[in-house]
Design an enzyme around this catalytic site. Structure first.
Site, PDB file in Angstrom:
ATOM      1  N   GLU A 121       9.042  15.531  15.775  1.00 31.08           N
ATOM      2  CA  GLU A 121       9.557  15.368  14.415  1.00 31.08           C
ATOM      3  C   GLU A 121       8.779  16.310  13.498  1.00 31.08           C
ATOM      4  OE1 GLU A 121      10.812  11.773  11.461  1.00 31.08           O
ATOM      5  OE2 GLU A 121       8.836  11.629  12.385  1.00 31.08           O
ATOM      6  N   GLU A 141       9.621   1.022  11.125  1.00 32.52           N
ATOM      7  CA  GLU A 141      10.597   2.107  11.092  1.00 32.52           C
ATOM      8  C   GLU A 141       9.807   3.400  11.212  1.00 32.52           C
ATOM      9  OE1 GLU A 141      12.290   4.752   8.624  1.00 32.52           O
ATOM     10  OE2 GLU A 141      14.051   3.545   8.163  1.00 32.52           O
ATOM     11  N   CYS A 194      13.278  10.684   7.735  1.00 33.46           N
ATOM     12  CA  CYS A 194      13.131  10.307   9.146  1.00 33.46           C
ATOM     13  C   CYS A 194      14.424  10.443   9.937  1.00 33.46           C
ATOM     14  CB  CYS A 194      12.585   8.889   9.242  1.00 33.46           C
ATOM     15  SG  CYS A 194      13.462   7.708   8.218  1.00 33.46           S
ATOM     16  N   LYS A 225       0.858  -1.180   0.000  1.00 34.03           N
ATOM     17  CA  LYS A 225       0.000   0.000   0.000  1.00 34.03           C
ATOM     18  C   LYS A 225       0.897   1.235   0.000  1.00 34.03           C
ATOM     19  CE  LYS A 225      -1.738   2.801   2.903  1.00 34.03           C
ATOM     20  NZ  LYS A 225      -1.699   4.068   2.101  1.00 34.03           N
TER      21      LYS A 225
END
Length: 502
Positions: A400, A269, A303, A193
């Protein structure tokens, strides 16, 4: 303010492709969604719609899982020799390279990524991921066991089965093949996906997989939204494993779905807030280049972004103006322009989120020394932004942001640097700049993160495992550890001749 390059004049040198694939890819065929629903994918350079894409939902995931399950239980892929699987994967890699220009252009208009970087680095790297794991496919071995009793034992390493692979929008090609390549080599079948913001290249790769000879049902690609298509994958009783890259919040939901269904293993992750530690003995100019590129690479939508930069007090006053100077010279604009360093953020949602964090930083008392503003009235461009006087309890110091925002901080001692680097809920990566081997070794062993880069940053390689500590997730991708994520161990035991078992 950073230099801005106006878009629009560089497309003439690159052919913008027609969208050939906008349907779901299930069991080797492009099909409409069961509901007939579609969604828009948007060009972040302009905010204009590129195409409408078939929207996968639970019913479509059911069909894809059924195809993948049949291909795993009855099809040739898991039963082929590793060598045969590897040859097909090699052909798949060749086809990717033959279509690199079109694929790179698709990635640029869908994700706002730099065309030259995607064409010259990311897509060739993706092809090499396939080749790396193709070479490993016929080297999957168990062990012969020296048992302590009168028994003969050995282990088999077998594919885990049907896997659900959920990829993010920041590196659509790279992360697609980080997951698909080892899963294919292991003999698994899969449902991918892609992120709803960036589905175009994933569908093109499905087409190339079919041309390469990958059997029907092995690779299924179902674009859709996380709460519908993604949730259907993670809760499905016939999916044997899920591998996800994305936010920590969604990672939590995936773990819940696994526990509430068939206890499928997951590889996650997740987010990061990576520290970048620059010691007094560093070359200030080189360290500023590393800090800037580590934080602003891919417009900060990465990331492992080095978004927390810690500089030792002896060079801080020299480092700060150097970093600001380089940020002001950082060219933002049309990602087809080879002079541009940073394209647009992926969509308006992310654009607004980043600008909101910048306003938070100002309100919390941090000092914005450069940047902080949109750069165009068309598209989602933001100036590289640097804050000083940041503390780890500020939102900009702990969350983040996933955008071109750097938090610059000062430290005195090695012990303080280690303590502050670890003062985060994340643990994905970290960087160290020093000429002192003792400092490098001490700090790298002390920081709780999955990857430590010394005198470099974002130095990824297919042979080097990556993954997180703490709330950055668990499991490893890349390297042979990445292959092991798609294998399980079976032990086989028989009695020896004249043993009491007979």
């Amino acid at each position: 303010m950073a230099t801005h390059s106006n878009g629009g004049s560089y497309e003439s040198s690159v052919k913008i492709p027609t969208i050939k694939f906008n349907k779901l890819f299930i069991n080797g065929e492009f099909v409409d969604s069961v509901s007939g629903k579609t969604f828009e994918t948007v060009d972040p350079r302009t905010g204009e719609v590129i195409a409408r894409i078939a929207e996968g939902d639970k019913e479509d995931i059911d069909l894809a899982v059924k195809a993948a399950r049949h291909a795993f239980d009855h099809g040739p892929w898991p039963r082929m020799s590793g060598f045969a699987r590897g040859r097909i994967m090699m052909k798949f890699a060749d086809l990717i390279e033959q279509n690199v220009e079109e694929l790179a252009a698709l990635e640029t208009i869908d994700a706002g990524k730099l065309f030259g970087v995607v064409k010259d680095r990311e897509i060739p790297s993706a092809a090499n991921h396939l080749r790396y794991y193709a070479g490993a496919a016929d080297k999957i071995h168990g062990e012969v066991l020296k048992m302590s009793r009168e028994l003969q034992g050995y282990t088999l390493r077998e594919p885990i089965g049907v896997v659900g692979l959920i990829t993010p929008w920041n590196y659509p090609t790279t992360i697609f093949f980080t997951k698909v390549s080892p899963a294919m080599a292991a003999g698994c079948t899969m449902i991918v996906k892609p992120a709803e913001q960036t589905p175009l290249t994933a569908l093109f790769y499905a087409h190339l997989a079919k041309l390469a000879g990958i059997p029907d049902g092995v690779l299924n690609v179902v674009p859709g939204y996380g709460p519908t298509a993604g949730a259907a994958i993670t809760s499905h009783m016939d999916v044997d494993k899920v591998c996800f890259t994305g936010s920590t919040e969604v990672g939590r939901e995936i773990m819940k779905a696994s526990g509430n269904s068939n206890l499928k293993p997951v590889t996650l992750e997740l987010g990061g807030k990576s520290p970048f530690l620059i010691f007094d003995d560093a070359d200030v100019n080189a360290a500023a280049d590393l800090a800037l590129s580590g934080a602003l690479m891919n417009k900060g939508e990465i990331c492992v972004a080095s978004s927390r930069v810690y500089v030792q007090e002896g060079i801080y006053d020299e480092f700060l103006p150097k970093l600001v100077e380089k940020a002001k010279a950082w060219v933002v604009g049309d990602p087809f322009d080879p002079k541009v360093c940073q394209g647009p953020q992926v969509d308006k949602t992310q654009y607004d989120k980043i600008l909101s964090y910048i306003e938070h930083g100002k309100r919390e008392g941090a000092t914005m020394v450069t940047g902080g503003k949109p750069l165009s009235d068309k598209g989602y461009y933001i100036e590289p932004t640097i804050f000083t006087n940041v503390t780890e309890d500020m939102l900009i110091g702990k969350d983040e942001i996933f955008g071109p925002v750097i938090c610059l901080m000062k430290f005195r001692t090695i012990e303080e640097a280690i303590q502050r680097a670890n003062n985060t809920r994340y643990g994905l990566a970290a960087g160290i700049v020093t000429k002192d081997l003792n400092v490098a070794n001490t700090v790298s062993r002390s920081i709780r993160a999955g990857t430590i880069w010394i005198n470099c940053y974002s130095a990824f390689d297919v042979d080097c495992p990556t993954g997180g500590y703490k709330m950055s997730g668990f499991g490893r991708e890349k390297g042979l550890e990445g292959l092991n994520e798609y294998l399980q161990t079976k032990s086989v035991v028989t009695p020896l001749y004249n043993s009491p078992w007979l």
